[in-house]
Design an enzyme around this catalytic site. Sequence first.
Site, PDB file in Angstrom:
ATOM      1  N   HIS A 269       0.854  -1.183   0.000  1.00 31.08           N
ATOM      2  CA  HIS A 269       0.000   0.000   0.000  1.00 31.08           C
ATOM      3  C   HIS A 269       0.887   1.228   0.000  1.00 31.08           C
ATOM      4  CE1 HIS A 269      -3.426  -2.601   1.185  1.00 31.08           C
ATOM      5  NE2 HIS A 269      -2.491  -3.269   1.799  1.00 31.08           N
ATOM      6  N   ASP A 299      -0.978 -10.736  -1.152  1.00 28.38           N
ATOM      7  CA  ASP A 299      -0.731 -11.056   0.255  1.00 28.38           C
ATOM      8  C   ASP A 299      -1.954 -11.027   1.164  1.00 28.38           C
ATOM      9  OD1 ASP A 299      -0.741  -8.365  -0.139  1.00 28.38           O
ATOM     10  OD2 ASP A 299       1.020  -7.926   1.061  1.00 28.38           O
ATOM     11  N   TYR A 529      -7.270   3.557  -7.178  1.00 26.20           N
ATOM     12  CA  TYR A 529      -5.836   3.640  -7.480  1.00 26.20           C
ATOM     13  C   TYR A 529      -5.330   2.458  -8.308  1.00 26.20           C
ATOM     14  CZ  TYR A 529      -4.780   0.366  -3.647  1.00 26.20           C
ATOM     15  OH  TYR A 529      -4.713  -0.731  -2.835  1.00 26.20           O
TER      16      TYR A 529
END
Lengths: 997, 278
Positions: A269, A299, A529
């Site tokens: 992130h 993950d 994003y």
Amino acid sequence: MVFDKFVVSSTLYGLDKIMNTAAKFYPEFAQRLKEKNIVVQIRLRDKSLGRFFTFHKGRVSSKKGFHAAPDVEMIFDTLERAKKTLRLKRNMLDFVSAGKTYQIQVTGQDEDAMWFGETLNLLFMLGAKAGVDMGKGVTRYANNTNGGPVFVYVKDGKIIRITPIDFDNTDADPWVIEARGKRFSPQRRTTVSAHTLAWKSMIYSQDRLLYPMKRVDFDPQGERNCQNRGISGYERISWDEALDIVASEIRRMKVEYGPGAIMHGSGSHHTFGAIGYFTSAKNRFFNTLGATPVVSNPDSWEGWHWGAVHHWGHSSKNGGCESYSTVEDCLKHAEMVVFWSSDPEATGGVYGAHEGTIRRQWLKELGIKTVHIDPYYNHTAAFLGGKWLAPKPGSDNAIVLAIAYVWLTEGLYDKEYVAKNTIGLEAWQKHILGEDDGIPKTPEWQEKETGVPAKDLRALAREWGTKKTYLAAGGLTGFGGACRTATGADWARGMVCLMAMQGLGKPGVNMGGLQQGTPLDTRFFFPGYAEGGISGDYLNTASAVNMYQRMPHTPSINTVAQAVPRLKIPEAILDGKCEGFAKDPLTIEGQFKRIKYPAPGYSQVKMYYKYGGSHFGTMVDTNRYAAMYRSPNLEFVVNQSIWFEGEAKFADIILPACTNFERWDISEFAHCGGYILNSFNQCNHRVFILQHKCIEPLGESKSDYEIFSDLSKRLGIALPFCEGGHSELDWVKRYFEATDLAKKISWRKFLKKGYYVLPAPSEKRRDPVSYRWFAEGRPKDTPDITTLPGDYSQGYGRGLQTQSGKIEFESSSLKRFDPNDPERPPILKYRASWEGPHNKDLYTKYPIQLITPHPRYSFHTQSDGKDCTTNDIKDHRVLIDGYYYWIIRINTQDAAERGINEYDLVKVYNDRGAVICAAQLTERVAPGCAHSYEASAIYEPLGEPGKSVERGGCVNTLTPSRMMIKNSHAMAGNSCLVQIEKWQEGERCNEEMAYDN
Amino acid sequence: MKKWHMIIDVAKCEDCNNCFLACKDEHIGNEWPGYTLEQPLHGHRWINIMRRERGQFPLIDVAYRPTPCMNCDQAPCIEASQGSILKRPDGIVLIDYQKAKGKKDLVKACPYGAIWWNEENQTPQKCTSCAHLLDEGWQQPRCVQACPTGCLKMILVDQEELDKIIKDENLELLHPEFNTKPNVYYKNLYRYDKCFIGGSLAYEEKGRSECASGAQVSLYKEKTKIAEVQTDAFGDFKFDRLEEKSGAYTIVIQFKTYNKITLNVNLDQSINLGVIQI
């Protein structure tokens, strides 16, 4: 023609006058003009028209004709091209196309050319007001974080407070759901996660990197002393020196070793914002440069991606699910919700703040029953109450099989649905009943594996089999700590199979714990994003499907066809080779592709350009990364980081990045898009944020984009990277104009107010419920762009992505890949964890099963450490003798056996490492199990890095690096055996401690 | 006369710590002249969240109790302050940090432990109910604004309205025995300061252990039946709101036609009796 010539000539004639006038009114523009003394020639290619501009000591003058030696030339192919480009309101598609077809050319040094482009762009932005004046010198700005959007109050250039957003009376009203005679509606505000409220203390943290730094014993011309990374100190250097070193090392890599020698990576992130996100600015830069990317494992999804996909498809969601209108369906029809490895109260789904909290309170209000299956009595269980079942970590798959056993033997499943919508139950049934291996998967059998009493299992199976039940598998469907165990793929596969037996998609039977599926307007275009922002990276982000055709911009394509799997970076560097599997979400078979490093004909990696310091805290067996950093095989390490922490302390050069509160950006609350399409529907409102640059960057820190922009000028790639001099704010505006938001609010108003709340759709416009179409045998009617057309067997929108189009108990894709794969057979079979009670020798030595879920009070390593306010949260870190220790939660009985009292310091260890933690004694874990969140931001070895006791709380130094299953790139950090003992005061760190490679 | 009162619902606190961090955000690095000096970066808990875990694995629950300044009407801190702590007409108690300088003893004056010592400035400090914001027109202090669950509420009401709310919502005081007349009221405080007796009933059927669902379980105190519950689908039962260390209880279990079971329990802290085989 004559008219065109007049227009262009007079525009050029007026340009310097406009600039000089602007400088009079706008100090920032006057300042800008003082930065350079250069001559810019603007002309047509055939020299039939030209004017040159002389920038000198803050003034601009111009002269018709042609300068003998201009610093920059802007050349238009034709008069028409010049006219189109020089107008105030530029059509960006036209502009980008003109650049691509060489109708516009810019020559000169990148520094000068970009300066001129940026100056022109700045001219268009002048006069725009950002923020709301609150009186007494206070301005209220807006921004966004990983834990929700915020108001930011600023006075005298300093942030005084950061709060959640309370809507004003001009903002849209929320939706109302009527269920069982009650009306439910969310409040007119946004919520935040705790870590968002720690931001001010992180911005002004003493650990902020305020200047570029160089490791004291690193000399790019001489001794590099790679072995001292993580040990030696740093000295302040200038930006010029830092950028010169980085740029010359990048050049050296390319010239000396050829393509592939530069590797770049980040955490999973970033600070929020579509422009500054790593998928955006960073991808654009490194694609433009050409470099070896670190490819991440999924993950948070792991088992879903490597397992569940093979039963229900959804490869584009990494194995997660559709989630539309499930909040309303659940409140109206469900009788029970099973939270399985699901703690949305701790994690907020992802980016979802506390938006789901009120909805789960409604669950309680309606008396809908809840069950919680988790080795830890998690915060959702504590908040909602209900039955808690605590399986041994990694044994959840035994529960799955035993539930199916009860349903099959007692006839408690939806036979009609199974017949119509699934295939392969017969094959699975044989295994469950023990016809293939002689072991019926009875509740009694599972008790031996899981520790969950057989009677409780039977009661659960009967409740579930007779009540309309929602399954919350993970905080967000597709997540959950159980998916990161050695059997994580099995658990996720089981979640799909169980729901297939109960009629997934029928009223009251669906996925989710009210974390997703609010009745918001999904048809309004505003990307997240993961749609790639400004990257133009249509191969590695979701740009191609969503962003690329909406915001005209030049693409960026990496020319280096080499990648390093993130979990294998240490092996890639230390051994010079490694293998892994791709995370290609386009199709189910994408994950079968092998990655081999080094790729044929490419250089091995010699340089690592890393964002921040999160590998140690968030990957597995992370002492390996310390060893990697200290290897001479890595000739150069640069870390671009906000804080001095974790592996930032292992770099040769540190570039100080600023936070998102110190730069411009744009985003939506909780919207990543891409792999969690429409993830905003975790929220109660769609809220779009103009992320204001609230304060100037602290110290000499710069935004990521600006750092890349500076580097690109030195590397001669600024033109493609910045697209001719675009600042972050320019990009924000282009992005805004590419979305549907531009139809709802003007740029000026959005820039000032900082947020916009989208009205909820009318009841009749709400989305259909997830999978209802599937349950009822209709073509898909949910607004879900994937599955891609070619992956349907029965025509577009008909059925699921699987080969049969149905939920497959017996997976076609696994049959095709390897029907004899013992770790991932076509039907879900029982497989014990490879690190757990079945490993007799290891279990004797290390008898505690440690789970390390995603943390509650920090967003991974963000908001931990940094001397910030989360340190004081009682359940986050504990202050003992002046040091804030990480917490490990252990059962009172285990503690008593070891003479451990509350908040004693303990050593948690195995063959991979040792970590000092503060013990919290609790009944929230079963005896034999311990709980400590992953993602400590602090990595503080007491001796040699990678080989000594660590006291920052980096429990991922203990977790195994073995792949969950051989044919994957998946970590299994929640299968970890340790021993715990009291930390002896003054115990010396053991330099000889085994380092398990 | 309307006064500010805080209402805290313990059943709605999940230890998210938004209140705690919002308080820090407001007060660390900011001095609010006339109200309070800056809060130190670490160490102070102007709203202090206390945790209570009850029962034993696997039958447990957890409660959290946020504890701010109680803004007492008969505040011991005011009495001890020699004029350096004042009560405003709206009920908020504020420390005059200039007059209170050096008076470390005031930390001990508060029986709720709500006063903290600022070592750097040598002043006592505490929750101000964000009076500097309320005076500017804010409707609620920072902790309440940041609370996502509705656990914290701040209301400006007169005594009559307050009495009605106390009655309707069954509110109580924390430690009424301190006799300080606090202006902070709690709901569902039993989750924190009372105890439970719980257990799980099981029986044998066809040679297998099954949860005894729907059994009648009665609780007796000195031969008086004080509560009766039915076991749930998992055979679990729970009697709550019992006093700590309240001594001997008798539990009588009746499941279907099985023989009655009588158990004697001595209650100290919350207890999970475990699996009771019928």
